[in-house]
Write a protein that holds these residues in place. Structure first.
Motif, PDB file in Angstrom:
ATOM      1  N   GLU A  72       0.833  -1.204   0.000  1.00 57.66           N
ATOM      2  CA  GLU A  72       0.000   0.000   0.000  1.00 57.66           C
ATOM      3  C   GLU A  72       0.867   1.254   0.000  1.00 57.66           C
ATOM      4  N   ARG A  73       1.925   1.235   0.804  1.00 58.41           N
ATOM      5  CA  ARG A  73       2.816   2.406   0.853  1.00 58.41           C
ATOM      6  C   ARG A  73       3.525   2.589  -0.480  1.00 58.41           C
ATOM      7  N   ASN A  74       3.965   1.484  -1.074  1.00 58.29           N
ATOM      8  CA  ASN A  74       4.642   1.544  -2.368  1.00 58.29           C
ATOM      9  C   ASN A  74       3.714   2.119  -3.432  1.00 58.29           C
ATOM     10  N   ALA A  75       2.460   1.653  -3.425  1.00 50.83           N
ATOM     11  CA  ALA A  75       1.482   2.129  -4.413  1.00 50.83           C
ATOM     12  C   ALA A  75       1.194   3.619  -4.224  1.00 50.83           C
ATOM     13  N   LYS A  76       1.100   4.054  -2.969  1.00 43.49           N
ATOM     14  CA  LYS A  76       0.832   5.473  -2.685  1.00 43.49           C
ATOM     15  C   LYS A  76       1.977   6.339  -3.184  1.00 43.49           C
ATOM     16  N   LEU A  77       3.218   5.933  -2.902  1.00 44.69           N
ATOM     17  CA  LEU A  77       4.373   6.695  -3.348  1.00 44.69           C
ATOM     18  C   LEU A  77       4.494   6.694  -4.867  1.00 44.69           C
ATOM     19  N   CYS A  78       4.160   5.560  -5.497  1.00 48.34           N
ATOM     20  CA  CYS A  78       4.174   5.507  -6.966  1.00 48.34           C
ATOM     21  C   CYS A  78       3.226   6.549  -7.538  1.00 48.34           C
ATOM     22  N   SER A  79       2.048   6.660  -6.948  1.00 44.55           N
ATOM     23  CA  SER A  79       1.053   7.621  -7.413  1.00 44.55           C
ATOM     24  C   SER A  79       1.537   9.058  -7.232  1.00 44.55           C
ATOM     25  N   ILE A  80       2.104   9.361  -6.048  1.00 45.83           N
ATOM     26  CA  ILE A  80       2.580  10.717  -5.759  1.00 45.83           C
ATOM     27  C   ILE A  80       3.719  11.101  -6.694  1.00 45.83           C
ATOM     28  N   ILE A  81       4.709  10.224  -6.811  1.00 49.13           N
ATOM     29  CA  ILE A  81       5.892  10.537  -7.616  1.00 49.13           C
ATOM     30  C   ILE A  81       5.547  10.625  -9.096  1.00 49.13           C
ATOM     31  N   GLN A  82       4.654   9.760  -9.560  1.00 52.19           N
ATOM     32  CA  GLN A  82       4.254   9.817 -10.972  1.00 52.19           C
ATOM     33  C   GLN A  82       3.586  11.155 -11.294  1.00 52.19           C
ATOM     34  N   LYS A  83       2.702  11.599 -10.413  1.00 48.75           N
ATOM     35  CA  LYS A  83       2.012  12.875 -10.625  1.00 48.75           C
ATOM     36  C   LYS A  83       2.999  14.047 -10.620  1.00 48.75           C
ATOM     37  N   ILE A  84       3.943  14.010  -9.689  1.00 50.61           N
ATOM     38  CA  ILE A  84       4.942  15.083  -9.625  1.00 50.61           C
ATOM     39  C   ILE A  84       5.794  15.074 -10.891  1.00 50.61           C
ATOM     40  N   SER A  85       6.207  13.880 -11.306  1.00 49.45           N
ATOM     41  CA  SER A  85       7.042  13.758 -12.492  1.00 49.45           C
ATOM     42  C   SER A  85       6.329  14.303 -13.722  1.00 49.45           C
ATOM     43  N   GLU A  86       5.050  13.965 -13.868  1.00 51.06           N
ATOM     44  CA  GLU A  86       4.275  14.455 -15.009  1.00 51.06           C
ATOM     45  C   GLU A  86       4.072  15.967 -14.921  1.00 51.06           C
ATOM     46  N   GLY A  87       3.863  16.456 -13.706  1.00 53.98           N
ATOM     47  CA  GLY A  87       3.560  17.873 -13.517  1.00 53.98           C
ATOM     48  C   GLY A  87       4.725  18.785 -13.822  1.00 53.98           C
ATOM     49  N   ILE A  88       5.965  18.310 -13.554  1.00 55.20           N
ATOM     50  CA  ILE A  88       7.127  19.187 -13.733  1.00 55.20           C
ATOM     51  C   ILE A  88       7.946  18.841 -14.978  1.00 55.20           C
ATOM     52  N   ARG A  89       7.434  17.899 -15.768  1.00 58.37           N
ATOM     53  CA  ARG A  89       8.205  17.407 -16.921  1.00 58.37           C
ATOM     54  C   ARG A  89       8.554  18.527 -17.905  1.00 58.37           C
ATOM     55  N   ASP A  90       7.635  19.459 -18.128  1.00 55.99           N
ATOM     56  CA  ASP A  90       7.834  20.475 -19.155  1.00 55.99           C
ATOM     57  C   ASP A  90       8.465  21.764 -18.622  1.00 55.99           C
ATOM     58  N   PHE A  91       8.841  21.751 -17.334  1.00 57.83           N
ATOM     59  CA  PHE A  91       9.436  22.956 -16.752  1.00 57.83           C
ATOM     60  C   PHE A  91      10.953  22.826 -16.670  1.00 57.83           C
ATOM     61  N   SER A  92      11.613  23.967 -16.693  1.00 61.16           N
ATOM     62  CA  SER A  92      13.065  23.997 -16.573  1.00 61.16           C
ATOM     63  C   SER A  92      13.493  23.422 -15.225  1.00 61.16           C
ATOM     64  N   THR A  93      14.694  22.878 -15.188  1.00 61.76           N
ATOM     65  CA  THR A  93      15.193  22.279 -13.949  1.00 61.76           C
ATOM     66  C   THR A  93      16.352  23.073 -13.352  1.00 61.76           C
ATOM     67  N   ASP A  94      16.550  24.317 -13.819  1.00 62.77           N
ATOM     68  CA  ASP A  94      17.653  25.099 -13.265  1.00 62.77           C
ATOM     69  C   ASP A  94      17.347  25.490 -11.825  1.00 62.77           C
ATOM     70  N   ALA A  95      18.396  25.889 -11.097  1.00 56.12           N
ATOM     71  CA  ALA A  95      18.268  26.164  -9.659  1.00 56.12           C
ATOM     72  C   ALA A  95      17.308  27.309  -9.385  1.00 56.12           C
TER      73      ALA A  95
END
Length: 534
Positions: A156-179
């Motif tokens: 359950e914890r693994n599935a929850k983290l997968c969901s959170i990280i996937q959403k974050i990854s998709e959300g910031i994919r198109d943004f710059s990664t500079d400091a």
């Protein structure tokens, strides 16, 4: 990336946080969210540096290949890995193994891989203990990957983290990664979590407009602020640094090479970790800052615990937003402490002057200190009056700035900024009454850019303006019993309009005559009609 785009990234991440945290406490989810954003920054920065160092040897993988290019290079060049990592420690001051990179973690999340939780835990441990030359032990100590808040079982914890990280990854994919971009987004998120944190937010966050005022002031030449910013600040200190936003604001004013080293102290362990992440995420190398976990009032930091004045560390700029009217335990031993001995101890009920004296002791002769305090320090009696009087007689209080009420998440009371110096030139105190200069909000008031510019500009030029700012000579301060209540010197009340009683009397007499004449005409008409007169 523009500031508008950085804010958009912050809003995107906040929307994800709002959507995913569910029943989880906002403070708990903040720690997960910001830690993942931090890992993303470290990873992208590391991969960018690796691509630059390896040049043509850096693997070029097709878009359909989910592997991290650095993982492929590691597999193909196992014998060269130690030398490569040694080089990277010189270049970017840290190492991240390919399996701990954000791109790999995000791929595990996308595929709902059962090893994500285990890999993430190992990655956090590696960053804490082995990644940096100066270890960041406990950096993720508040991230409990075994928490029931994530789920009752590993799956359950693994599935929850997968969901959170996937959403974050998709959300910031198109943004710059500079400091700058991720750093600004990080600050935005800290502010949003603080806004929802009520009084607890005061432990770690200073609203940006107030932070800007303090940082703008301390970077100016201490003896002649009108001359502009100093070329270099060797050391900058915040004795209650929270998330580090004040220190980062000073760095922003001076530029990345304008400060020798940044120092901060924070008692709350969660906030202490937040500050260290915040520094790194804004591109401050681990060799360029030192954040200490400890109690400033007890002075448990060896760096500052030097009683010999000739050996003590001095700071060119000091900023602070300590907890207001904090209850502490003054003791006989503290009364003899080198920080307080010359001025006396702050009362048990309010440690405001204890924080001030602690910081002021380490201010350099040419330095400037700006500290946020409740208005009570300006006029309360007893021990605080004695401390205030000595600071004034010694010529250390340079400027008193009164701010509007309801600017903070943690309190609605109006606060002030005290600017202190060891070698102040003017024999007066500048009072700035900015209490009426703000924009009213639904829950909070806000300082506009024009309000900030007016305060800083008035300080810089030491200018006077009716009902706003005044330079008060020391004899007048003395005549007021060293009471610094701002309204005694700069009142925003409008003067009552003077009334010419003779003119008013003549006007009333004229009106009476006009009324009598009108009544007479009216009665004449009534008489002609045979009606009763008035």
């Amino acid at each position: 990336m523009s500031n508008q785009q950085s804010q958009q990234l912050g809003r995107t991440l906040w929307a994800i946080a709002d959507q995913l945290r569910g029943a989880m406490n906002a403070d708990d989810f903040r720690d997960y969210m910001l830690s993942f954003l931090f890992l993303r920054y470290l990873s992208d920065n590391y991969e960018t540096a690796a691509r630059r160092e390896l040049g043509a040897d850096y693997p070029q993988l097709p878009p359909t290949d989910p592997r991290a290019p650095l993982a492929v290079w590691y597999a193909q060049n196992a014998d060269d890995v130690p030398a490569f990592e040694q080089l990277m420690r010189r270049r970017v001051h840290y190492v991240i193994e390919p399996r701990h990179l954000w791109s790999h973690i995000a791929e595990l999340a996308r595929t709902q891989h059962p090893e994500l939780l285990k890999t993430l835990g190992e990655g956090f441990q590696f960053i804490e203990e082995e990644s940096f030359d100066s270890t960041f032990q406990g950096l993720f100590s508040e991230i409990n990957l075994s928490s029931d808040k994530l789920g009752r079982t590993y799956a359950e914890r693994n599935a929850k983290l997968c969901s959170i990280i996937q959403k974050i990854s998709e959300g910031i994919r198109d943004f710059s990664t500079d400091a700058d971009t991720l750093g600004d987004a990080y600050e935005y998120l800290i502010g949003q979590f603080a806004a929802g944190g009520g009084k607890k937010a005061g432990e770690f966050y200073t609203p940006q407009p107030i932070s800007t005022i303090l940082s703008d002031i301390v970077v100016l030449d201490s003896q002649n602020p009108a001359a502009g910013k100093r070329e270099k600040l060797e050391r900058v200190l915040d004795i209650t640094c929270g998330s580090g936003s004040l220190l980062l604001n000073v760095r922003k004013q001076m530029g990345p090479h304008g400060i020798g080293k940044i120092y901060g102290q924070e008692q709350n362990i969660t906030t202490y970790n937040l500050a260290r992440m915040n520094m790194l995420l804004h591109g401050v190398k681990d060799t360029e800052f030192e954040i200490h976990h400890g109690d400033s009032l007890k002075n448990d930091w060896d760096l500052l615990n030097e009683p010999n004045p000739a050996k003590k560390v001095a700071f060119d700029a000091i900023v602070a937003n300590p907890p207001f009217s904090y209850r502490w335990e003054p003791t006989d031993a503290l009364a003899e402490d080198f920080r307080f001995k010359s001025h006396g101890l702050a009362p048990k009920s309010a440690a405001d002057f204890a924080f001030l004296l602690h910081a002021f002791h380490f201010l350099s002769a040419e330095g400037t200190m700006a500290i946020i305090l409740p208005h009570g320090v300006l006029f309360r009696g007893g021990a605080e009056e004695r401390i205030r009087t000595k600071l004034l007689k010694d010529g250390h209080i340079d400027t008193v700035i009164g701010l509007p009420a309801n600017l903070f998440f943690s309190t609605g009371i109006p606060v002030c900024i005290l600017v202190l110096k060891k070698c102040k030139k003017p024999d007066d105190v500048l009072f700035i009454n900015a209490a009426d200069h703000f924009e009213k909000g639904k829950k909070q008031n806000f300082l506009r850019q024009s309000d900030i510019d007016k305060i800083v500009g008035t300080y810089r030029e030491r200018s006077e303006e009716e009902r706003y700012a005044r330079r008060v000579p020391m004899p007048e301060v003395e005549a007021n019993g060293y009471n610094l209540n701002i309204s005694r010197y700069v009142s925003t009340a409008t003067a009552a309009e003077e009334i010419d009683l003779q003119a008013v009397h003549q006007q009333l007499v004229a009106l009476e005559a006009q009324a009598a004449e009108a009544a007479a005409r009216h009665n004449a008409f009534l008489a002609e009609l045979g009606l009763p007169l008035i």
